[in-house]
Motif scaffolding. Structure first.
Motif, PDB file in Angstrom:
ATOM      1  N   PHE A 182      97.823  23.946   8.271  1.00 23.63           N
ATOM      2  CA  PHE A 182      96.986  22.759   8.502  1.00 23.63           C
ATOM      3  C   PHE A 182      95.538  22.955   8.036  1.00 23.63           C
ATOM      4  O   PHE A 182      94.950  22.070   7.437  1.00 23.63           O
ATOM      5  N   GLU A 183      94.993  24.143   8.286  1.00 22.12           N
ATOM      6  CA  GLU A 183      93.573  24.325   7.960  1.00 22.12           C
ATOM      7  C   GLU A 183      93.311  24.432   6.455  1.00 22.12           C
ATOM      8  O   GLU A 183      92.163  24.437   6.030  1.00 22.12           O
ATOM      9  N   HIS A 184      94.391  24.508   5.675  1.00 22.28           N
ATOM     10  CA  HIS A 184      94.238  24.586   4.214  1.00 22.28           C
ATOM     11  C   HIS A 184      94.625  23.278   3.523  1.00 22.28           C
ATOM     12  O   HIS A 184      94.717  23.234   2.297  1.00 22.28           O
ATOM     13  N   ALA A 185      94.892  22.246   4.313  1.00 28.67           N
ATOM     14  CA  ALA A 185      95.427  21.003   3.738  1.00 28.67           C
ATOM     15  C   ALA A 185      94.446  19.848   3.851  1.00 28.67           C
ATOM     16  O   ALA A 185      93.679  19.753   4.807  1.00 28.67           O
ATOM     17  N   VAL A 186      94.488  18.981   2.855  1.00 31.79           N
ATOM     18  CA  VAL A 186      93.678  17.768   2.878  1.00 31.79           C
ATOM     19  C   VAL A 186      94.547  16.621   2.352  1.00 31.79           C
ATOM     20  O   VAL A 186      95.375  16.818   1.461  1.00 31.79           O
ATOM     21  N   LEU A 187      94.390  15.458   2.960  1.00 28.33           N
ATOM     22  CA  LEU A 187      95.153  14.274   2.543  1.00 28.33           C
ATOM     23  C   LEU A 187      94.186  13.274   1.941  1.00 28.33           C
ATOM     24  O   LEU A 187      93.144  12.991   2.528  1.00 28.33           O
ATOM     25  N   MET A 188      94.516  12.783   0.775  1.00 32.00           N
ATOM     26  CA  MET A 188      93.604  11.846   0.123  1.00 32.00           C
ATOM     27  C   MET A 188      94.390  10.638  -0.378  1.00 32.00           C
ATOM     28  O   MET A 188      95.491  10.767  -0.906  1.00 32.00           O
ATOM     29  N   SER A 244      98.977   8.151  -1.775  1.00 29.12           N
ATOM     30  CA  SER A 244      98.475   9.184  -0.872  1.00 29.12           C
ATOM     31  C   SER A 244      99.060  10.528  -1.278  1.00 29.12           C
ATOM     32  O   SER A 244     100.259  10.637  -1.530  1.00 29.12           O
ATOM     33  N   THR A 245      98.214  11.533  -1.330  1.00 25.99           N
ATOM     34  CA  THR A 245      98.621  12.853  -1.810  1.00 25.99           C
ATOM     35  C   THR A 245      98.018  13.918  -0.903  1.00 25.99           C
ATOM     36  O   THR A 245      96.898  13.772  -0.429  1.00 25.99           O
ATOM     37  N   ILE A 246      98.783  14.992  -0.662  1.00 22.66           N
ATOM     38  CA  ILE A 246      98.265  16.120   0.117  1.00 22.66           C
ATOM     39  C   ILE A 246      98.066  17.301  -0.820  1.00 22.66           C
ATOM     40  O   ILE A 246      98.918  17.590  -1.659  1.00 22.66           O
ATOM     41  N   LEU A 247      96.927  17.949  -0.657  1.00 23.67           N
ATOM     42  CA  LEU A 247      96.597  19.138  -1.450  1.00 23.67           C
ATOM     43  C   LEU A 247      96.467  20.314  -0.488  1.00 23.67           C
ATOM     44  O   LEU A 247      95.732  20.234   0.492  1.00 23.67           O
TER      45      LEU A 247
END
Lengths: 239, 239
Positions: B192-198, B225-228
């Motif tokens: 979770f701490e390495h993920a971002v949703l845009m 919507s994409t998660i990196l």
């Protein structure tokens, strides 16, 4: 005017494969930082953007020693990051250019790790080299529920093999000096007919090979050489 | 003048994230084909390029039914490919636009498979959505010997898990309707701490979430919507 730093991806090589936004911003800069492969050497990124620059924009070429020991590299990144920050604090419009996209396999990220996420930073994405290769070779990347892996050939062989086994489409970057290794992997996995090798895509020296099984493993390759493998596409299709 | 077909990647959404080459070519077209999400619906790709078009360029919006049965889809692709070929044979300058890059997760590739690699085709690469996401979220993609996997969340869960285990950096596209699935994977792998949703990166409706563990799994997400995920970067770094 407040100082700003623009980290600009300048695309794969051709000057007109830069974004409209990057071209416009390059025409507003006080200072441009351009990474060079060798100390005092030419910067490919700089040659891409030169036509968009104002006559008075100061150009600072900087060399990042890739093969140096860790401490020396860190000192250069610290130093350049500090310079960038100081230029912005003086109210300047500052650019830092990077080949391809700014966030993929780019030295820029070492500077970013030192600068954090300040208000005065804008990152402008660019066209990646593998998008240019797919376009020029007319070999697609992934589609629908397929997956794409982008690997550096400096990674361990087992990781490269795993990627080739697992993913529908694999981009192998930094092939320079490692063609024999990749050929043996492609032979073992029977992927030759799905592979294409491209050097300097979109530049005048562009070269494309579709028969990797017939290339001598000690072929002299240009530095920017990449292999694209797409398991659901024949690399010689429609020839 | 000989007829030509340009397959143009128009980038992630902002009009100025198109390449200089695509912008210039758009201003020379007789006909432009623009894919639309729904029959008679608006085309996001068309809204991106409208400012670069000549007043007399004919626009043909075409709808590709994504949820239709295979035979129906094939018929539409056959038909549009045939139309494109005919326009070129009439000596026209023809464009086909596609969001992001033309060769990655693009309907264009189904047409390409029908057209082959004719002399009169030029493919112009574009900035991918994930490059724009990395830039806007200030989260890098891969670097040095690291690897990047680009996955569609329509892939089997085991493949998504394998990619998250194996690669340093993973882009999860098509999150829409599958947020709960991705959240459970990120929780299990402690990412979770390495993920971002845009969502809608570079567009006016752009949104960014850095605490995916705190989002309701039934959150209403925009379609794009994409998660990196970058294992060597904290998504909230330098906040």
């Amino acid at each position: 005017m407040n100082g700003k730093l623009y980290a600009l991806g300048v695309g794969p090589g051709a000057s007109d494969l830069i974004t409209v936004r990057a071209a416009r911003l390059l025409g507003q800069l006080d200072v441009l930082y351009a990474p060079a492969g060798r100390k005092g050497g030419d910067s490919l990124a700089l040659s891409i953007v030169r036509e968009y620059l104002l006559p008075h924009t100061e150009i600072r070429t900087c060399h990042f020693p890739m093969s140096a020991e860790e401490g020396e590299k860190q000192a250069v990144w610290d130093d350049v990051a500090q310079q960038l920050r100081q230029e912005v604090e003086q109210g300047k419009q500052v650019g830092f250019i990077t080949l391809g996209d700014a966030m993929l396999f780019s030295t820029w990220v070492f500077l970013l790790a030192r600068l954090g996420r300040p208000e005065w930073l804008e990152i402008v994405p660019g066209v990646t080299s593998f998008a240019a290769i797919a376009a020029r070779a007319v070999v697609p990347l992934a589609m629908e529920s397929q997956s794409l892996a982008v690997m550096s050939c400096t990674a361990p062989e087992a990781e490269l093999e795993q990627a080739l086994l697992t993913h529908d489409c694999v981009v192998l970057m930094k092939v320079y000096g490692r063609l024999g290794l990749v050929q043996s992997l492609l032979a073992r996995l029977q992927l030759f007919e799905h592979a294409v090798l491209m050097a300097e895509a979109s530049l005048p020296g562009e070269q494309c090979w579709r028969r990797l099984d017939q290339m001598p493993s000690d072929s002299a390759l240009p530095y920017f050489s990449t292999i694209l493998v797409n398991k659901s596409w024949l690399s010689e299709e429609s020839l």
